[in-house]
Design an enzyme around this catalytic site. Structure first.
Site, short mmCIF file in Angstrom:
data_model
loop_
_atom_site.label_atom_id
_atom_site.label_comp_id
_atom_site.label_asym_id
_atom_site.label_seq_id
_atom_site.Cartn_x
_atom_site.Cartn_y
_atom_site.Cartn_z
N CYS A 140 13.56 2.12 -12.52
CA CYS A 140 12.90 1.76 -13.77
C CYS A 140 11.64 2.60 -13.97
CB CYS A 140 12.56 0.27 -13.77
SG CYS A 140 11.66 -0.22 -15.24
N CYS A 143 8.73 0.68 -15.55
CA CYS A 143 8.00 -0.21 -14.63
C CYS A 143 7.13 0.58 -13.68
CB CYS A 143 8.95 -1.04 -13.77
SG CYS A 143 10.38 -1.67 -14.60
N ASP A 144 7.66 1.67 -13.15
CA ASP A 144 7.02 2.31 -11.99
C ASP A 144 6.45 3.70 -12.27
OD1 ASP A 144 7.75 0.09 -10.47
OD2 ASP A 144 9.74 0.92 -10.11
#
Ligand code: NDP
Length: 325
Positions: A140, A143-144
């Site tokens: 992701c 997200c990261d």
């Protein structure tokens, strides 16, 4: 073990657009829905940045914001939204049984499955090692990606997700190396050309991952190989992103529901009915074709309507209110 068994008219499993839309409709039809959010509250959209193709948001909306709005809308009409993971089901009788976190048992008149799908990984030992260590493997980018700003990363995949994630990472990272296993993208032309025209994305075609390299704690690079020439080479990177598709979250239904060879639940065409009466499916758990938030929401609505009609037909003494949609 819980000694009291809860009885629920409509249990919804999953908290993506399908689950929350089913909840909005079921709550407004006085079905007192109980919704279990699962391991990823908000579902896959919480890992997406801008959602620009959901009707009604002319300026776009972030995935997490949209999911909070959907949850609030479901709660507003009385949906009981709960933390918890359905770990086991038994659909062999008239009353459908489900277990929450292996312990709490619930008996349901109807079940709406909206468990969605999860990101796939390559399955390399080195990939799993650094994934489990939280040391630089991710599925992701949204997200990261933040953790890799001003660094170099490698991304695997060639579909729309990979193109979207590569483009997102290119805005944070100094360089994104994209490993494409064939000599062309699977992504739509517009998404692929956006990637191809981004200067700090290097695309290596016919290239696959041999190993994720690291120092035992964090990723330091990737050993890749050209699948035509078999030549191996190393790419320095601090992050390894995997964007190779998804697997439906349907394992707990094996043995009760008809699944296709990939694990997608087979529904009666044109409906959300499964092979078990009173069990309905919506969203990506049954959809390997469209897989969009808006189509998931649409089938969530259908599932609530199908469940309501099932209850009305089955239970003569069961008072279903006149729904106001
Ligand atoms: P896809 O199944 O479309 O693509 C998966 C990609 O991963 C393919 O390019 C595939 O390669 C590659 N791949 C699979 N396994 C491996 C492996 N072991 N090693 C290397 N590469 C591998 O999945 P997506 O998640 O990209 O998209 C799913 C659906 O969601 C699609 O319908 C897509 O259009 C849609 N979507 C739409 C978006 C949008 O419109 N904004 C954004 C994201 C997704 P190969 O091509 O060789 O098979």
């Amino acid at each position: 073990m819980s000694d009291t068994i809860e009885k629920v008219k409509c249990l919804i499993i999953g908290s993506g657009p399908a689950g929350y839309t089913a909840a909005i409709y079921a709550a407004r039809a006085n079905m007192a829905p109980v919704l279990y959010q699962g391991t990823q509250p908000g579902g896959q959209l919480t890992t997406t940045n801008d959602v620009e193709n959901f009707p009604g948001y002319p300026d776009g909306i972030t995935g997490p914001e949209m999911m909070i709005e959907l949850q609030n809308q479901a709660a507003r009409f009385g949906t009981d939204v709960r933390d918890g993971w359905i770990t086991k089901v038994d659909f062999s009788g008239d009353i459908h049984k489900v277990w929450v976190n292996e312990t709490k048992e619930i008996h349901c008149q109807t079940v709406i499955i909206s468990t969605g799908a999860s990101a796939k990984y390559l399955g390399l030992e080195s990939e799993q090692k650094y994934l489990n260590l939280g040391g630089g493997v991710s599925a992701c980018a949204v997200c990261d990606g933040f953790f890799y700003r001003n660094q170099e990363v490698v991304l695997v995949g060639a579909g729309d997700s990979a193109a979207e994630e590569a483009h997102y990472l290119s805005k944070l990272c100094t360089k994104v190396t994209m490993l494409v296993r064939r000599d062309e993208f699977r992504a739509s032309k517009i998404m692929a050309s956006r990637v191809i025209n981004t200067p700090n994305i290097e695309i290596l075609y016919n290239t696959e991952t041999d190993e994720v390299l690291g120092d035992g704690q964090v990723v330091t690079g990737v050993r890749a190989y050209n699948n035509k020439t078999k030549e191996k080479f190393e790419i320095p990177a601090t992050g390894f992103f995997v964007a190779i598709g998804h697997k439906p979250n349907t394992d707990i239904f094996k043995g009760f529901l008809d699944l296709d060879e990939t694990g997608y639940i087979i529904n009666v065409p044109g409906t959300t009915k499964t092979n078990i009466e009173g069990v309905f499916v919506s969203g990506d758990a049954a959809d390997h074709v469209y897989r969009q938030a808006v189509t998931a929401a649409g089938t969530g609505c259908m599932a609530a309507l199908d469940a309501e009609r099932y209850l009305a037909a089955k239970e003569s003494d069961f008072e279903v209110s006149t729904p106001v949609y």
